[in-house]
Motif scaffolding. Structure first.
Motif, PDB file in Angstrom:
ATOM      1  N   LEU A 127       8.918  -3.547  -4.975  1.00 53.24           N
ATOM      2  CA  LEU A 127       9.372  -2.183  -5.224  1.00 53.24           C
ATOM      3  C   LEU A 127       8.400  -1.427  -6.118  1.00 53.24           C
ATOM      4  O   LEU A 127       8.088  -0.253  -5.866  1.00 53.24           O
ATOM      5  CB  LEU A 127      10.763  -2.217  -5.865  1.00 53.24           C
ATOM      6  N   LEU A 128       7.894  -2.086  -7.159  1.00 57.22           N
ATOM      7  CA  LEU A 128       6.962  -1.423  -8.073  1.00 57.22           C
ATOM      8  C   LEU A 128       5.667  -1.042  -7.363  1.00 57.22           C
ATOM      9  O   LEU A 128       5.133   0.053  -7.567  1.00 57.22           O
ATOM     10  CB  LEU A 128       6.665  -2.340  -9.258  1.00 57.22           C
ATOM     11  N   VAL A 129       5.160  -1.935  -6.524  1.00 59.17           N
ATOM     12  CA  VAL A 129       3.908  -1.646  -5.806  1.00 59.17           C
ATOM     13  C   VAL A 129       4.114  -0.504  -4.817  1.00 59.17           C
ATOM     14  O   VAL A 129       3.277   0.410  -4.716  1.00 59.17           O
ATOM     15  CB  VAL A 129       3.405  -2.914  -5.086  1.00 59.17           C
ATOM     16  N   ALA A 130       5.213  -0.523  -4.081  1.00 56.90           N
ATOM     17  CA  ALA A 130       5.482   0.551  -3.119  1.00 56.90           C
ATOM     18  C   ALA A 130       5.668   1.893  -3.827  1.00 56.90           C
ATOM     19  O   ALA A 130       5.190   2.928  -3.353  1.00 56.90           O
ATOM     20  CB  ALA A 130       6.722   0.211  -2.295  1.00 56.90           C
ATOM     21  N   THR A 131       6.366   1.864  -4.960  1.00 63.58           N
ATOM     22  CA  THR A 131       6.567   3.095  -5.721  1.00 63.58           C
ATOM     23  C   THR A 131       5.243   3.636  -6.234  1.00 63.58           C
ATOM     24  O   THR A 131       4.980   4.848  -6.187  1.00 63.58           O
ATOM     25  CB  THR A 131       7.521   2.843  -6.899  1.00 63.58           C
ATOM     26  N   ALA A 132       4.385   2.741  -6.743  1.00 62.42           N
ATOM     27  CA  ALA A 132       3.072   3.166  -7.230  1.00 62.42           C
ATOM     28  C   ALA A 132       2.234   3.752  -6.096  1.00 62.42           C
ATOM     29  O   ALA A 132       1.511   4.740  -6.289  1.00 62.42           O
ATOM     30  CB  ALA A 132       2.354   1.979  -7.864  1.00 62.42           C
ATOM     31  N   ALA A 133       2.335   3.167  -4.904  1.00 63.56           N
ATOM     32  CA  ALA A 133       1.586   3.681  -3.759  1.00 63.56           C
ATOM     33  C   ALA A 133       2.038   5.090  -3.388  1.00 63.56           C
ATOM     34  O   ALA A 133       1.222   5.955  -3.051  1.00 63.56           O
ATOM     35  CB  ALA A 133       1.750   2.739  -2.568  1.00 63.56           C
ATOM     36  N   VAL A 134       3.359   5.344  -3.464  1.00 62.01           N
ATOM     37  CA  VAL A 134       3.880   6.678  -3.188  1.00 62.01           C
ATOM     38  C   VAL A 134       3.408   7.665  -4.243  1.00 62.01           C
ATOM     39  O   VAL A 134       2.967   8.783  -3.930  1.00 62.01           O
ATOM     40  CB  VAL A 134       5.422   6.647  -3.119  1.00 62.01           C
ATOM     41  N   TYR A 135       3.487   7.254  -5.516  1.00 61.83           N
ATOM     42  CA  TYR A 135       3.094   8.136  -6.623  1.00 61.83           C
ATOM     43  C   TYR A 135       1.608   8.486  -6.546  1.00 61.83           C
ATOM     44  O   TYR A 135       1.211   9.628  -6.813  1.00 61.83           O
ATOM     45  CB  TYR A 135       3.409   7.454  -7.949  1.00 61.83           C
ATOM     46  N   MET A 136       0.781   7.487  -6.173  1.00 57.58           N
ATOM     47  CA  MET A 136      -0.667   7.704  -6.100  1.00 57.58           C
ATOM     48  C   MET A 136      -1.102   8.272  -4.753  1.00 57.58           C
ATOM     49  O   MET A 136      -2.291   8.518  -4.553  1.00 57.58           O
ATOM     50  CB  MET A 136      -1.393   6.384  -6.363  1.00 57.58           C
TER      51      MET A 136
END
Length: 414
Positions: free
Chosen positions: A146-155
């Protein structure tokens, strides 16, 4: 329920919530095409994993040897051998899906290997008298994803965000099997004794083989039957996304796979937090399995209703309205699977594991016939009608298995 079961249930619920959050993130910020491609590759990896394991995690829980670490290590080595042998089958599935062959096969390989190791780590930890480790082995992998996917969306990363998130999550889960592997290598190359003791290795790596665990009847199935059962389940789970991709395209596959991924967590949690705990640490459960199964049915229904509300309110965007025809069939299908999951430990207490496997294989054959009808014949079905027929046959098959498992329960209580 005992302390271990409560902790497993709680950690599984948290992991479930994290995966729901990831699914909602996919629905909100990723296109149906991206979700569809991820679903196909991850499902092929899951097929590879499931077939290579050949129900080794369940056997690891049901058959208790003298050493937990030895049992886990032997299960991992034998599964890895099957993993290598099955690589041509996985490659064929990637080729037939129509995706970029080399790229998709590499992702499927990495996902499958890490997922395989994580599955064995979960069973190993259930055998160990450290119930709090269940929180780490079950919660950290979906949290990382979840953290990696969220970071990918944010970036606003244009790369394979969903695949990367899943791989890192599985890798975190796989690391929990390291104690079993490290004790072997230290014993072989570190001049340790055959059986590690407190002075040789840290307490975190000690093999809890001295702990007395009550015996169960165990898994009395032959290797051939276990492999056949696994093959039937794995082929069906993979075929549904591959067939949908080939017949209806990536967008329709995304509409089907996203809610299936969300609802499919519930029977998985019921099996992990209830049936697997009763196999790993046998005892007379105070809770009626029927209530556990009905609780799973209620959770699936609530998820379906929640998805309907989200679609009606426009929270997911207009491009996800194609999910509507799939909601009710998926609720019926996955709800019936919860009933089977709640009672699935009983055959192993009655030396009836062989009969249970044959029931599941028969159900998978019936489901496969319905799934492949439009592929093998000239019968044309819309995607919604196809899913309605498939879910109906699946639910009827699971209900028949559930009724048979209730007979096992009555025999066990006599």
């Amino acid at each position: 329920m005992n302390t271990t079961s409560k902790i497993v249930a709680l950690s599984s619920a948290v992991a479930f919530a994290l995966q729901i959050a990831l699914a909602l993130l996919m629905l909100r910020y990723f296109s149906p095409e991206e979700v569809g491609m991820f679903s196909v590759i991850s499902q092929i990896g899951f097929f590879w994993t499931t077939l290579a394991l050949a129900q080794a995690p369940l056997r690891l829980l049901a058959n208790h040897g003298a050493s937990v670490f030895d049992d886990a290590r032997q299960a991992w080595v034998s599964s890895l051998q099957r993993f290598v042998w099955l690589s041509p089958v996985a490659a064929l599935a990637v080729w037939w899906s129509g995706l970029s062959f080399v790229n998709a096969l590499l992702w499927a390989l990495l996902l499958s290997l890490c997922h395989l190791t994580w599955m064995l780590a979960q069973s190993m930890r259930l055998r160990m008298v450290h119930p709090r480790a269940q929180v780490g082995v079950r919660v950290l992998p979906p949290l990382m994803a979840l953290l990696v996917a969220t970071a990918a969306v944010y970036m606003q990363w244009d790369g394979p965000a969903l695949l990367t998130a899943a791989l890192l999550g599985y890798a975190i889960g796989a690391s929990w099997l390291l104690p079993a592997l490290l004790t072997f290598w230290r014993g072989k190359f570190g001049n340790l004794s055959t059986k590690p003791d407190e002075t040789a290795i840290p307490s975190a790596l000690q093999d809890p083989s001295h702990v007395a665990i009550a015996s169960v009847s165990g898994d009395n199935r032959s290797a051939t039957l276990r492999m056949t059962h696994t093959l039937a389940d794995a082929l069906l789970a993979t075929a549904i996304v591959v067939v949908w991709q080939r017949l209806y395209g990536a967008q329709e596959t995304g509409w089907m796979a996203a809610p299936l991924r969300v609802m499919g967590f519930v029977p998985a949690v019921v099996h992990m937090a209830w049936a697997q705990v009763l196999l790993a640490q046998p005892q007379h459960a105070r809770t009626n399995p029927l209530w556990v199964g009905l609780g799973g049915v209620a959770c699936v229904a609530l998820l379906g209703a929640g998805c309907a509300v989200a679609l009606e309110m426009g929270w997911l965007g207009e491009h996800w309205h194609g999910v509507w025809p799939y909601l009710l069939p998926l609720v019926v299908w996955q709800g019936s699977a919860c009933l089977v999951a709640a009672f699935s430990h009983l055959p192993f207490h009655k030396q009836s594991a062989r009969g249970f496997s044959w029931m599941c294989i028969t159900a998978a054959i019936l489901q496969g016939i319905v799934l492949f009808v439009p592929v093998l014949t000239e019968i044309l079905l819309t995607s919604s009608n196809h899913m309605a027929w498939f879910a109906g046959v699946s639910a009827a098959s699971f209900c028949a298995i559930y009724l048979r498992l209730r007979q096992f329960e009555r025999k066990l209580t006599k």
